[in-house]
Design a protein around this motif. Sequence first.
Motif, PDB file in Angstrom:
ATOM      1  N   ALA A  66       0.775  -1.223  -0.130  1.00  0.00           N
ATOM      2  CA  ALA A  66       0.054   0.132  -0.078  1.00  0.00           C
ATOM      3  C   ALA A  66       0.793   1.136  -0.051  1.00  0.00           C
ATOM      4  N   LYS A  67       2.004   1.244   0.826  1.00  0.00           N
ATOM      5  CA  LYS A  67       2.810   2.229   0.791  1.00  0.00           C
ATOM      6  C   LYS A  67       3.513   2.728  -0.450  1.00  0.00           C
ATOM      7  N   THR A  68       4.028   1.580  -1.335  1.00  0.00           N
ATOM      8  CA  THR A  68       4.466   1.623  -2.435  1.00  0.00           C
ATOM      9  C   THR A  68       3.655   2.259  -3.523  1.00  0.00           C
ATOM     10  N   LYS A  69       2.277   1.780  -3.309  1.00  0.00           N
ATOM     11  CA  LYS A  69       1.261   2.314  -4.291  1.00  0.00           C
ATOM     12  C   LYS A  69       1.169   3.991  -4.178  1.00  0.00           C
ATOM     13  N   VAL A  70       0.972   4.322  -2.800  1.00  0.00           N
ATOM     14  CA  VAL A  70       0.984   5.762  -2.446  1.00  0.00           C
ATOM     15  C   VAL A  70       2.385   6.429  -3.029  1.00  0.00           C
ATOM     16  N   GLN A  71       3.462   5.854  -2.698  1.00  0.00           N
ATOM     17  CA  GLN A  71       4.582   6.748  -3.183  1.00  0.00           C
ATOM     18  C   GLN A  71       4.461   6.975  -4.842  1.00  0.00           C
ATOM     19  N   LEU A  72       4.282   5.799  -5.572  1.00  0.00           N
ATOM     20  CA  LEU A  72       4.001   5.853  -7.063  1.00  0.00           C
ATOM     21  C   LEU A  72       3.077   7.046  -7.348  1.00  0.00           C
ATOM     22  N   SER A  73       1.938   6.922  -6.710  1.00  0.00           N
ATOM     23  CA  SER A  73       1.029   7.971  -7.033  1.00  0.00           C
ATOM     24  C   SER A  73       1.587   9.496  -6.869  1.00  0.00           C
ATOM     25  N   LEU A  74       2.250   9.558  -5.794  1.00  0.00           N
ATOM     26  CA  LEU A  74       2.898  10.687  -5.569  1.00  0.00           C
ATOM     27  C   LEU A  74       3.623  11.406  -6.695  1.00  0.00           C
ATOM     28  N   VAL A  75       4.823  10.474  -7.066  1.00  0.00           N
ATOM     29  CA  VAL A  75       5.632  10.755  -8.227  1.00  0.00           C
ATOM     30  C   VAL A  75       5.095  11.169  -9.683  1.00  0.00           C
ATOM     31  N   GLN A  76       4.037  10.276  -9.885  1.00  0.00           N
ATOM     32  CA  GLN A  76       3.071  10.502 -10.795  1.00  0.00           C
ATOM     33  C   GLN A  76       2.636  12.015 -11.058  1.00  0.00           C
ATOM     34  N   LYS A  77       2.620  12.745  -9.872  1.00  0.00           N
ATOM     35  CA  LYS A  77       1.862  13.924 -10.035  1.00  0.00           C
ATOM     36  C   LYS A  77       3.098  14.991  -9.708  1.00  0.00           C
ATOM     37  N   LEU A  78       4.331  14.652  -9.862  1.00  0.00           N
ATOM     38  CA  LEU A  78       5.607  15.638  -9.769  1.00  0.00           C
ATOM     39  C   LEU A  78       5.646  16.122 -11.384  1.00  0.00           C
ATOM     40  N   PRO A  79       6.196  17.298 -11.265  1.00  0.00           N
ATOM     41  CA  PRO A  79       6.691  17.992 -12.651  1.00  0.00           C
ATOM     42  C   PRO A  79       8.013  17.277 -13.004  1.00  0.00           C
ATOM     43  N   ALA A  80       8.179  16.987 -14.428  1.00  0.00           N
ATOM     44  CA  ALA A  80       9.419  16.304 -14.738  1.00  0.00           C
ATOM     45  C   ALA A  80      10.329  17.344 -15.340  1.00  0.00           C
ATOM     46  N   PHE A  81      10.206  18.315 -15.675  1.00  0.00           N
ATOM     47  CA  PHE A  81      11.061  19.305 -16.489  1.00  0.00           C
ATOM     48  C   PHE A  81      11.683  18.733 -17.529  1.00  0.00           C
ATOM     49  N   GLY A  82      10.805  18.210 -18.520  1.00  0.00           N
ATOM     50  CA  GLY A  82      11.706  17.690 -19.691  1.00  0.00           C
ATOM     51  C   GLY A  82      12.338  16.054 -19.440  1.00  0.00           C
TER      52      GLY A  82
END
Length: 278
Positions: A66-82
Motif C-alpha cells: 500500500a505504501k509503495t502504491k501511494v509513493q508511486l501515485s505521488l511521483v506521478q503528480k510531480l513535474p518532470a521538467f523534460g
Amino acid sequence: MSVFIPTSPLARLKAKLLPIDLQLLASIGSIFGVFVVISYLQMPKLAQLKQPSQVLTKAEFQREEAKTKVQLSLVQKLPAFGFNNLIADWYFMSYMQYFGDVAVRQEAGYGAAMSYLDLILDRDPRFFNAYFYLSNTGTIYTGQPERSVALMDRGLKSFLPRVPDRSYYIWRLKAVDELLFLGKTLDARKSMQTAVNWARQYPTEESLSVAQVSQNTVNYLARNPNSKKAQFDAWSMVLTGAVDEAVAKRAIAEIGALGGKVTISPTGAFQVEAPAKD
C-alpha cells in the motif's frame, strides 16, 4: 555558432550573472528538487535492501504494498521538467527489482505492479519493452486485464506505424488481452487488423510474417468467434513474449488444452504445433 568566452575574472563573473544563465540555474535547481523528492520516496526501499532479510507478516507485506502504491501515485503528480524518459527508466529498473524478487512476491503478491507500469507508461508512453511486462502482469499476475488494455489504449495514442520501431507488436498484445482475458472478440479483431496494417508498412521478412500470422487470426475470428486456432495463435504469442517461467508454463498449458503441442528443441527454442481442428 561561435561563442566568445571572457578571459578576465570580472568578465567571467558578469557572464555568470546573465539572465539566461540564471534561468538555466533555476531549471537545474527545479530538476534537482524533483530527483531529491524521488530519492526520498525510494529511501525506505534502499534501507530494506541494506538490512538483513527479515520475516514479515502478511499484514506487514500488505502495508508495504500500500505504501509503495501511494509513493508511486505521488511521483506521478510531480513535474518532470523534460526528464520524463529518465524518470520512466528509473522506475522501470525499480519495477524489475520489484518483479524479480520472487520470494517476496510469493508472500506479498503483485499489488503495486500495475501502479509501477502506470507511472512508467504515463511518463514514457512509447516505452516499447514495458508493454510486454504490462500484458503479462495485468493478465496473469494481477488479474487486471481491463486495466492492462486501458493503459495500452492510452499509450497507443502516442504511437505511429513506425514510432516506436515495430509498434505493431503492441497492437497484437492488446488483441491478445482482449481475446483471451476479456472475451471481446470484435475488439480483438480490430486491434489485430491494425497490427496487420501497421506491420505491412515495414519491408522486412519479420514484419511481413507477423502481418500474415495476424491476418490469419483476423480471418479465424471473422469465421468463428470462438476459434481454437485464433486462441492458439494468441497463446503462442504469450509464450513467445513470456517474461518469466510462470507465464511460459501457463501458455504451454493453455496451448495443450486447445489441442496444440509445445516441444523444446536441443537449443532451448520452443517448437509449437497447432491443433488439428478448429
